[in-house]
Design a protein around this motif. Structure first.
Motif, PDB file in Angstrom:
ATOM      1  N   GLY A  50       0.974  -1.149   0.035  1.00  0.00           N
ATOM      2  CA  GLY A  50      -0.043   0.098   0.044  1.00  0.00           C
ATOM      3  C   GLY A  50       0.893   1.206  -0.013  1.00  0.00           C
ATOM      4  O   GLY A  50       2.153   1.087  -0.038  1.00  0.00           O
ATOM      5  N   TRP A  66      -3.990   4.024  -0.230  1.00  0.00           N
ATOM      6  CA  TRP A  66      -4.668   2.838  -0.382  1.00  0.00           C
ATOM      7  C   TRP A  66      -3.727   1.864   0.338  1.00  0.00           C
ATOM      8  O   TRP A  66      -2.574   2.013   0.622  1.00  0.00           O
ATOM      9  CB  TRP A  66      -4.626   2.643  -1.984  1.00  0.00           C
ATOM     10  N   ILE A 118      -9.111  -4.013  -2.033  1.00  0.00           N
ATOM     11  CA  ILE A 118      -8.228  -2.660  -2.177  1.00  0.00           C
ATOM     12  C   ILE A 118      -9.101  -1.554  -1.270  1.00  0.00           C
ATOM     13  O   ILE A 118     -10.174  -1.288  -1.781  1.00  0.00           O
ATOM     14  CB  ILE A 118      -7.980  -2.439  -3.382  1.00  0.00           C
ATOM     15  N   ARG A 120      -9.237   2.209  -0.474  1.00  0.00           N
ATOM     16  CA  ARG A 120      -8.772   3.662  -0.858  1.00  0.00           C
ATOM     17  C   ARG A 120      -9.332   4.744  -0.014  1.00  0.00           C
ATOM     18  O   ARG A 120     -10.519   4.574   0.346  1.00  0.00           O
ATOM     19  CB  ARG A 120      -9.404   3.630  -2.211  1.00  0.00           C
TER      20      ARG A 120
END
Length: 304
Positions: A50, A66, A118, A120
């Motif tokens: 990340g 992220w 993921i 974000r």
């Protein structure tokens, strides 16, 4: 009178080579969820990639942030997040890619099949230049990245230029790698190769990997604690790779079908004993016979 003992060493070598090659064609591909002594590096929570790992990294003012999270069990997204610097508070929206594949049935999870998401973090407005913020969430926020393990720092750069646009993936390389460490195999994986010095990656962008079954993965750099390679979960199907810039801008997607990326054929003893077909086992019977014959000849020669 002809005897099997008269088989020359050259002939035995040729037979061995021929049978070994034939075995490669009948040995089945090991499933992605093969057992291993240690799980793949990408399933370690602390090793999740990340843009929030390094507390000293500087980002464009319009950057989003992220992280890749394992989400197989009781996944709950972060909530009520914000960037704080004294009285300056920037609300942060949380968006999750791949959440529909989290919290899967326990029978599905195992080996290389642990799904990821993921996460974000999207600031409501740009950061101020050359400032340090603390990313705070009321629940399920990112792991701390400061030396004391207490706060998640985000730093903006002095340069007011917007984030670089996502680059092309034309030069990307992808190869299927079989687990090849004997009976305690590390498991199969996909080896990804790309130019890591591109501005959009250096600023905090990433490559989104979307598998045909809907699962997602994200890569930015190798796991430098283990190797210089970028390793991804394996698949028997296709996948799509999309460059994503630091500000969330998406580039052109590149697709790889199963026949588009290279595939290694590596024999390991465990593949034969654990996953081989009966035909493969019969192929290795002559190898044992030839080896025994050779030992008998050497023993007879030593006794004369």
């Amino acid at each position: 009178m002809y005897s099997t003992a008269n088989i020359s060493s050259t002939t035995r070598a040729r037979v061995l080579a021929g049978l070994a090659c034939a075995a490669l064609f009948v040995l089945p591909e090991r499933p992605a969820a093969a057992l291993s002594c240690d799980g793949p590096a990408w399933e370690d929570e602390w090793a999740m990639p990340g843009s929030l790992r390094n507390s000293f990294e500087e980002f464009p003012l319009d950057a989003q942030f992220w992280e890749l999270r394992s989400c197989a069990y009781d996944f709950a997204p972060p909530s009520e997040c914000r960037l704080e610097r004294g009285d300056d508070v920037i609300p942060v929206a949380v968006e999750v890619d791949g959440a529909e594949h989290c919290n899967v049935e326990p029978s599905y999870v195992g080996g290389d099949n642990d799904p990821d998401a993921i996460v974000r973090y999207v600031p409501e407005r740009p950061l101020l230049p050359e400032r340090s913020y603390v990313l705070v969430c009321d629940a399920n926020g990112p792991a701390p990245n400061d030396e004391q393990g207490q706060y998640t720092f985000v730093r903006s750069r002095l340069d007011p230029a917007p984030a670089a646009t996502p680059g092309s993936l034309d030069d990307i390389g992808l190869e299927f790698k079989r687990g090849d460490e004997g009976c305690c195999e590390s498991g199969s994986y996909l080896d990804l190769r790309l130019d890591l010095e591109q501005p959009w990656l250096l600023e905090g962008g990433y490559v989104e990997v979307l598998y045909d079954d809907g699962q997602v993965f994200a890569v930015r750099e190798p796991d430098r604690n283990w190797s210089s390679a970028i390793e991804m979960p394996p698949t028997e199907g296709g996948l799509e790779l999309t460059p994503v810039a630091a500000d969330g801008t998406r580039g052109e997607t590149r697709r790889f079908d199963r026949g588009d990326y290279d595939r290694e054929l590596i024999y390991t003893p465990c593949a034969v004993t654990g996953h081989a077909s009966p035909l493969a086992l019969w192929l290795f019977a002559p190898l044992l016979w030839i080896g025994t014959l050779g030992r008998r000849r050497r023993a007879a020669g030593g006794a004369s």
